[in-house]
Design an enzyme around this catalytic site. Structure first.
Site, PDB file in Angstrom:
ATOM      1  N   TYR A 171      57.095 -78.681 -39.489  1.00  0.00           N
ATOM      2  CA  TYR A 171      58.107 -77.642 -39.699  1.00  0.00           C
ATOM      3  C   TYR A 171      58.525 -77.026 -38.353  1.00  0.00           C
ATOM      4  O   TYR A 171      59.589 -76.454 -38.244  1.00  0.00           O
ATOM      5  CB  TYR A 171      57.537 -76.496 -40.554  1.00  0.00           C
ATOM      6  N   GLY A 172      57.599 -77.120 -37.388  1.00  0.00           N
ATOM      7  CA  GLY A 172      57.732 -76.363 -36.144  1.00  0.00           C
ATOM      8  C   GLY A 172      59.021 -76.550 -35.373  1.00  0.00           C
ATOM      9  O   GLY A 172      59.441 -75.655 -34.633  1.00  0.00           O
ATOM     10  N   CYS A 224      50.550 -71.352 -43.080  1.00  0.00           N
ATOM     11  CA  CYS A 224      51.374 -71.969 -42.037  1.00  0.00           C
ATOM     12  C   CYS A 224      52.026 -70.837 -41.242  1.00  0.00           C
ATOM     13  O   CYS A 224      52.763 -70.027 -41.819  1.00  0.00           O
ATOM     14  CB  CYS A 224      52.434 -72.836 -42.719  1.00  0.00           C
ATOM     15  N   CYS A 259      48.693 -71.996 -34.948  1.00  0.00           N
ATOM     16  CA  CYS A 259      49.153 -73.000 -35.915  1.00  0.00           C
ATOM     17  C   CYS A 259      47.928 -73.413 -36.720  1.00  0.00           C
ATOM     18  O   CYS A 259      46.855 -73.654 -36.139  1.00  0.00           O
ATOM     19  CB  CYS A 259      49.727 -74.202 -35.162  1.00  0.00           C
ATOM     20  N   HIS A 304      47.098 -76.030 -38.114  1.00  0.00           N
ATOM     21  CA  HIS A 304      46.548 -77.362 -37.834  1.00  0.00           C
ATOM     22  C   HIS A 304      45.526 -77.324 -36.686  1.00  0.00           C
ATOM     23  O   HIS A 304      44.642 -78.167 -36.603  1.00  0.00           O
ATOM     24  CB  HIS A 304      47.661 -78.336 -37.401  1.00  0.00           C
TER      25      HIS A 304
HETATM   26  N1  DGL Z   1      50.625 -75.721 -39.700  1.00  0.00           N
HETATM   27  C1  DGL Z   1      51.829 -75.070 -39.410  1.00  0.00           C
HETATM   28  C2  DGL Z   1      51.658 -73.787 -38.647  1.00  0.00           C
HETATM   29  O1  DGL Z   1      50.714 -73.133 -38.869  1.00  0.00           O
HETATM   30  C3  DGL Z   1      53.037 -75.801 -39.008  1.00  0.00           C
HETATM   31  C4  DGL Z   1      52.957 -76.942 -38.104  1.00  0.00           C
HETATM   32  C5  DGL Z   1      54.231 -77.702 -38.176  1.00  0.00           C
HETATM   33  O2  DGL Z   1      54.530 -78.186 -39.263  1.00  0.00           O
HETATM   34  O3  DGL Z   1      54.947 -77.772 -37.177  1.00  0.00           O
HETATM   35  O4  DGL Z   1      52.444 -73.411 -37.849  1.00  0.00           O
END
Ligand code: DGL
Length: 263
Positions: free
Chosen positions: A43-44, A74, A184, A186
């Site tokens: 999404y970033g 997220c 993030c 992740h």
């Molecule tokens: N895991 C997500 C976050 O906390 C988004 C990472 C992504 O999709 O770019 O920002």
């Protein structure tokens, strides 16, 4: 919707499962449903409008599955869409933001690093929080370009990952940071690799535990905490292949289900 209804959690992909782990650890009796929108990750780098429409899609899917609370696991979705989600849906919604405040309060070097997506670092909500808490300290903000696709692909400890992490942390080390904020959901999966690269005096912090505590607090306030630990269901749905999610959650393989679902 009642006490036995599940906690709904979503992320752009597999990363928010780091937040699920904190939630499950704190509230093991709770039923949970996790949606990994890996088909649309990352999404970033997407425009705000797109992040908002994806966040609406995920929230509605969780509401339709009967969830009692939504956790936006997220940072990118939270910082771009949480106001809209909260004003649209009549259900408690918990978000995640980079832990700038604790880092800013604790830094002795008066220098901190923040690793996050472009979408988070460019958001109005991030700027507002950063401005409020970092007036007297220096902040090295770095976009973790390319990290999420590698994590989605279960490439946590590859040479490519190491090269990127060294590149992104070099300006932070040069600025003598003593706190690295992972902005993030992740990135907590990269903590072992980051610890190898960073000087030992650098503390790495993320927001997972705080999000879990806030979720518990809101459920308690609303009288929605589950009381019995009978029949706990922990469901994971992903709209691509299941392998990475299963690999990241292998410690829980006996009690969770991971399925592909188009949502
Ligand atoms: N895991 C997500 C976050 O906390 C988004 C990472 C992504 O999709 O770019 O920002």
């Amino acid at each position: 919707m009642n006490k036995n209804s599940p906690i709904g959690i979503f992320d752009s992909g597999v990363g928010g499962s780091s937040i699920w782990q904190e939630i499950h650890q704190l509230m093991p009796k709770e039923n949970t449903i996790y949606l990994a929108d890996s088909k649309n990750a990352p999404y970033g780098n997407k425009a705000k409008d797109k992040i908002v429409s994806l966040s609406i899609k995920n929230t509605e899917a969780l509401i339709n599955m009967g969830c009692k609370i939504i956790v936006v696991a997220c940072n990118t979705a939270t910082t771009n869409a949480i106001d809209i989600l909260r004003s649209t849906y009549n259900i408690p919604i918990i978000g995640i933001e980079p832990a700038i405040k604790p880092a800013a309060l604790q830094t002795k070097h008066k220098s901190i690093g923040i690793l996050a997506t472009r979408g988070t670092l460019s958001s109005a909500l991030f700027h507002k929080t950063a401005k409020e808490f970092t007036k007297e300290i220096s902040v090295v903000e770095i976009i973790g370009e390319g990290l999420v696709p590698l994590i989605e692909n279960d490439e946590l400890a590859t040479n490519e990952m190491e090269t990127l992490l060294k590149k992104y942390t070099a300006p932070m080390v040069a600025a003598n940071i003593d706190y690295l904020v992972l902005g993030c959901s992740h990135y907590p999966y990269l903590i072992p690799q980051l610890q190898k690269i960073l000087p030992s005096h650098v503390s790495i912090i993320d927001s997972g535990e705080a999000v879990a505590k806030q979720t518990q607090h809101v459920l308690h306030q609303q009288g929605l905490l589950k009381e019995s630990n009978k029949e706990v269901t922990l469901q994971f749905f992903i709209n691509t292949k299941t392998e990475t999610l299963k690999s990241l959650l292998k410690a829980y393989s006996q009690k969770i289900t991971v399925e592909t679902l188009d949502f």
